[in-house]
Enzyme design. Structure first.
Site, mmCIF file in Angstrom:
data_model
loop_
_atom_site.group_PDB
_atom_site.id
_atom_site.type_symbol
_atom_site.label_atom_id
_atom_site.label_comp_id
_atom_site.label_asym_id
_atom_site.label_seq_id
_atom_site.Cartn_x
_atom_site.Cartn_y
_atom_site.Cartn_z
ATOM 1 N N HIS B 60 0.842 -1.206 0.000
ATOM 2 C CA HIS B 60 0.000 0.000 0.000
ATOM 3 C C HIS B 60 0.872 1.250 0.000
ATOM 4 O O HIS B 60 1.262 1.753 1.053
ATOM 5 C CB HIS B 60 -0.909 -0.016 1.236
ATOM 6 N N LEU B 63 2.553 6.394 -5.147
ATOM 7 C CA LEU B 63 3.760 6.827 -5.873
ATOM 8 C C LEU B 63 3.552 8.167 -6.580
ATOM 9 O O LEU B 63 4.499 8.738 -7.106
ATOM 10 C CB LEU B 63 4.186 5.741 -6.868
ATOM 11 N N ASN B 94 -5.035 6.385 -6.785
ATOM 12 C CA ASN B 94 -5.549 7.762 -6.739
ATOM 13 C C ASN B 94 -4.527 8.746 -7.278
ATOM 14 O O ASN B 94 -4.094 9.674 -6.612
ATOM 15 C CB ASN B 94 -6.005 8.140 -5.321
ATOM 16 N N ASP B 152 -8.887 3.606 -3.130
ATOM 17 C CA ASP B 152 -8.187 4.141 -1.953
ATOM 18 C C ASP B 152 -7.958 5.650 -2.030
ATOM 19 O O ASP B 152 -7.672 6.195 -3.095
ATOM 20 C CB ASP B 152 -6.849 3.452 -1.755
ATOM 21 N N HIS B 179 -10.871 1.281 1.497
ATOM 22 C CA HIS B 179 -10.515 2.335 2.448
ATOM 23 C C HIS B 179 -11.788 2.543 3.265
ATOM 24 O O HIS B 179 -12.734 3.170 2.792
ATOM 25 C CB HIS B 179 -10.137 3.576 1.631
ATOM 26 N N HIS B 232 -5.304 -0.230 5.745
ATOM 27 C CA HIS B 232 -4.883 0.571 6.912
ATOM 28 C C HIS B 232 -5.883 0.554 8.069
ATOM 29 O O HIS B 232 -6.415 1.590 8.480
ATOM 30 C CB HIS B 232 -4.542 2.012 6.526
ATOM 31 N N ASP B 305 1.197 2.618 3.714
ATOM 32 C CA ASP B 305 0.342 3.716 3.241
ATOM 33 C C ASP B 305 1.218 4.950 2.969
ATOM 34 O O ASP B 305 0.823 6.081 3.240
ATOM 35 C CB ASP B 305 -0.759 4.037 4.258
ATOM 36 N N PHE B 323 -3.793 14.809 4.218
ATOM 37 C CA PHE B 323 -3.549 13.644 5.063
ATOM 38 C C PHE B 323 -2.351 12.869 4.524
ATOM 39 O O PHE B 323 -2.166 12.790 3.320
ATOM 40 C CB PHE B 323 -4.756 12.701 5.021
ATOM 41 N N GLY B 324 -1.587 12.257 5.405
ATOM 42 C CA GLY B 324 -0.594 11.295 4.927
ATOM 43 C C GLY B 324 0.773 11.449 5.537
ATOM 44 O O GLY B 324 1.150 12.518 6.019
#
Lengths: 314, 425
Positions: B60, B63, B94, B152, B179, B232, B305, B323-324
């Site tokens: 997951h 890129l 995505n 996702d 997700h 996740h 993730d 987010f991330g």
């Protein structure tokens, strides 16, 4: 004694001694409003930027007046005039503001944590004039000042805070302050407008207004923002007013000498009925008056002043 | 070229090995495994004191190519993967445009062939343009090389569409990766709903929003016979739901991220946008439940993730930050430090979660070093002390809440198809 931090980001980081220091210092400044010349030279030569990303008339005017009464130079930035609307980031705006060498930045922002962001990335003392649903420290300080003025002390009082607690920075700052200072706080509102973990702030929680204000020394009403209606937090304003509106009848449940507070602007007939807002128990306009003195005290103390010097400065 | 990995501790749970062993690699495959193997002209690599495992697969990652190459590219993302000890990554769809057609799958695979350091396994969209309305061309994407389907970044909000996806994906025996987020409950939430969200005045994201979708997906997997994979997973309740569904024979698998097992929502205090992630960091009780689910076999894979964002995009007001968190270069150290040295699982279980586990979910013939397998190898130094230095990441982005952390254990060498692609011994 002086404040420990160069910033005022919220009530949560303050110690009870610091809160007392600010309130005591404000006593010295409150008499300036009654003088013929309502100005002292304390902050002469200092520049304060009032950076209001979220609209506000009351708080901005209060800060501006506090700055002017301290002889500081004020620069007002608001959403409509700032470059944020053109896509500039908050960090770039901060850098541009700092390039003009202000001594303080007073910020009002719709996002929680925005003042903390400025404090982390900048070098200018930051005063939080309200950040999202997080904190509004000077409001809580002026509320405490007003309560002390009418009740003599904060410790041992029962304070009911009623309304939209979930979205209220005023409620959060007041809970932090009142609990630290030894008051008993009861939060009241429909379950849809109470935050998760409300009790963890140190306050009791109830959904029944009669229980909340029973024997309360202070009844603090919060504004219902009409845009919340679309969020489905309650069915109608009419029903809200019926369950959580403060009317004269309900107020009888509070202590005999209870005071009624509201951070304004009020929705008459919704969270508070007109006769209560204008009634004897209401100290709503005192809150506005005291806001200037409290903000003067905050600016003065952050500028490095100490309480004992206030008398001499005046 | 023939390569001989010598003197290592060989840990391959799929093959049931844990002990000293040499591994002989020829033509990109493992040709022999034995206690000692004579060099016989092979290039020897002495791995004394280190652990040799089947190559790790991160099932997951984001890129960002095509479309957001300023955050990451297939070249930099796979370089980060190699540096972190991963011999393969599955990339989420995505992108811009999303991976919802054969042509984008082929583009990703072509870029990976040209510029990738480790293999890339594209995940195709469940729905066209991730709009959640109509199924994307799953079959065409599967033929082109997609290893699963997911929207996702977004949940598959429609139960009807999810049902169709689980039914249709069975033709290709590939999982639908969801997700899990019930959108009307999350609505604007940026941190876990609880004490911390209340203190910070930030919009809360309740755990039940995830639990409801996990429940729904499990019920649909049962009804359709399809294979659903919970991406996740962050709540204790979700872990419990997956545990009991597995016990009933329902085809459900799940992954957990290193950040959800190492952090709680307290990391958000101070409004650090690097701790803003989706799903959000949860309560300590959720974290403990995830650890228990890792230990008891409920969890199938650890996945990062990996979600790179440019520093400028994170350096804004908390609510406005994306987010991330990047994860490829910290994951193995976090897992060794917290799970193995922390006494949660033995090393073999961690290796399974990082190799055979994700390989099984994605139906990849990977995850073991049995003779005949692809020679994808991750080498670990269990005791190396590493200090997380985001400034030295191979990734284009450095949005990590682990900056400055000192961790025990690291991946020190990565071999893909018999070629050493990273060596930091």
């Amino acid at each position: 004694m002086k404040l420990l931090s160069p910033h005022l980001l919220g009530i949560e980081p303050l110690t009870p001694d610091e809160i007392t220091l600010i309130l005591d210092t404000a006593v010295g400044f409150s008499s300036i409003a009654t003088r013929e010349i309502k100005k002292v030279p304390t902050l002469r030569g200092k520049t304060v930027v009032n950076f209001f990303v979220e609209p506000s008339t009351r708080t901005r005017s209060s800060f501006e007046l506090a700055e002017k009464r301290l002889s500081a130079d004020s620069l007002n930035f608001s959403t409509s005039t700032s470059s944020l609307v053109k896509g500039e980031t908050l960090l770039d705006t901060l850098r541009n503001l700092e390039a003009m060498a202000p001594d303080f930045i007073v910020i009002r922002h719709g996002e929680a944590g925005a003042p903390h962001f400025l404090a982390k990335h900048g070098r200018t003392p930051i005063i939080n004039a309200g950040d999202g649903a997080h904190e509004h420290p000077t409001q809580a300080l002026l509320d405490a000042f007003t309560i002390r003025q009418h009740k003599g002390a904060l410790s041992g009082l029962k304070v009911a805070i009623v309304g939209d607690i979930l979205h209220s920075r005023v409620a959060r700052s007041n809970v932090h302050l009142l609990v630290k200072m030894g008051a008993e706080v009861v939060l009241c509102g429909p379950p849809t407008l109470l935050p998760a973990g409300g009790k963890t702030l140190g306050a009791a929680v109830t959904h029944r207004m009669d229980a909340a204000i029973e024997g309360a020394d202070v009844v603090m009403m919060l504004r219902i923002q009409l845009e919340r209606m679309s969020g489905g937090f309650f069915p109608t304003l009419r029903e809200y007013a019926a369950f959580y509106g403060l009317n004269a009848d309900r107020l009888k449940r509070a202590a005999k000498d209870a005071i009624v507070m509201h951070p304004g602007p009020i929705n008459r007939g919704v969270e508070i009925m007109g006769d209560v807002a204008d009634g004897e128990a209401s100290v709503i306009l005192d809150q506005v008056t005291n806001g200037v003195a409290v903000r003067m005290a905050v600016l003065y103390l952050l500028a490095g002043g100490d309480r004992d010097a206030v008398a001499q400065e005046r | 070229m023939t390569l001989l990995l010598r003197n290592a501790r060989l840990v391959d749970p799929e093959a049931g090995w844990d002990g000293p062993g040499d591994v002989l690699i020829d033509g990109g495959r493992v040709t022999r495994v034995a206690k000692t193997i004579a060099p016989d002209g092979a290039k020897e690599i002495d791995l004394g004191g280190l652990v040799v495992c089947p190559g790790f697969i991160d099932m997951h990652v984001h890129l960002r190519e095509p479309g957001q190459e300023w955050k990451e590219t297939i070249a930099t993302g796979t370089r980060a993967a190699a540096a972190g000890g991963f011999t393969g990554v599955a990339c989420m769809p995505n992108t811009e445009p999303p991976i919802d057609s054969r042509s984008v799958v082929e583009f990703v695979l072509a870029q990976a062939r040209l510029h990738g350091v480790v293999p890339v396994y594209p995940i195709g969209c469940v729905s066209k343009a991730q709009k959640g309305e109509e199924l994307a061309e799953m079959g065409d994407m599967a033929l082109a090389g997609a290893r699963g389907f997911s929207d996702d970044g977004k949940p598959v909000a429609s139960a009807g569409l999810m049902r169709r996806a689980l039914e249709y994906a069975q033709i290709f025996d590939l999982p639908v990766i969801d997700h899990c987020e019930e959108p009307t409950l999350v609505k604007g939430g940026v941190v876990h709903e609880g004490e911390i969200s209340t203190r910070l005045g930030l919009a809360g994201w309740p755990g039940v929003a995830e639990d409801i979708m996990v429940s729904r997906d499990i019920l649909l997997a049962e009804a359709t016979g399809g294979a659903v994979h919970i991406a996740h997973m962050s709540t204790g309740r979700a872990a419990g739901l997956v545990r009991s569904a597995k016990a009933s024979g329902i085809r459900v698998t799940c992954e957990v991220t290193p950040h959800h097992i190492a952090l709680t929502d307290e990391a958000v205090l101070g409004y650090d946008a690097d701790a803003k992630m989706n799903p959000p960091l949860r309560r300590p009780t959720d974290r403990e439940a995830l650890l228990a689910a890792i230990a008891d076999g409920t969890v199938d894979a650890i996945a990062t993730d990996h979600a790179p964002h440019h520093a400028d995009e994170k350096c804004v007001e908390f609510s406005r930050a994306p987010f991330g968190v990047v994860g490829l270069e910290t994951a193995v150290s976090i897992c060794l430090d917290r799970l193995v040295h922390g006494g949660i699982v033995p090393l073999a279980r961690l290796v399974e979660l990082l190799s055979a586990g994700p390989a099984r979910v994605l139906r990849l013939a990977k995850g073991s070093l049995k003779p005949g397998s692809d020679a994808d190898v991750t080498v670990l130094d269990l005791d190396r002390e590493v200090k997380v230095d985001a400034g030295r990441f191979a990734s284009k982005s450095s949005n990590t809440p682990f900056r400055g952390w000192t961790l025990r254990g690291a991946a020190v060498m990565t071999i893909v198809g018999g070629h050493v692609v990273h060596d930091a011994r």
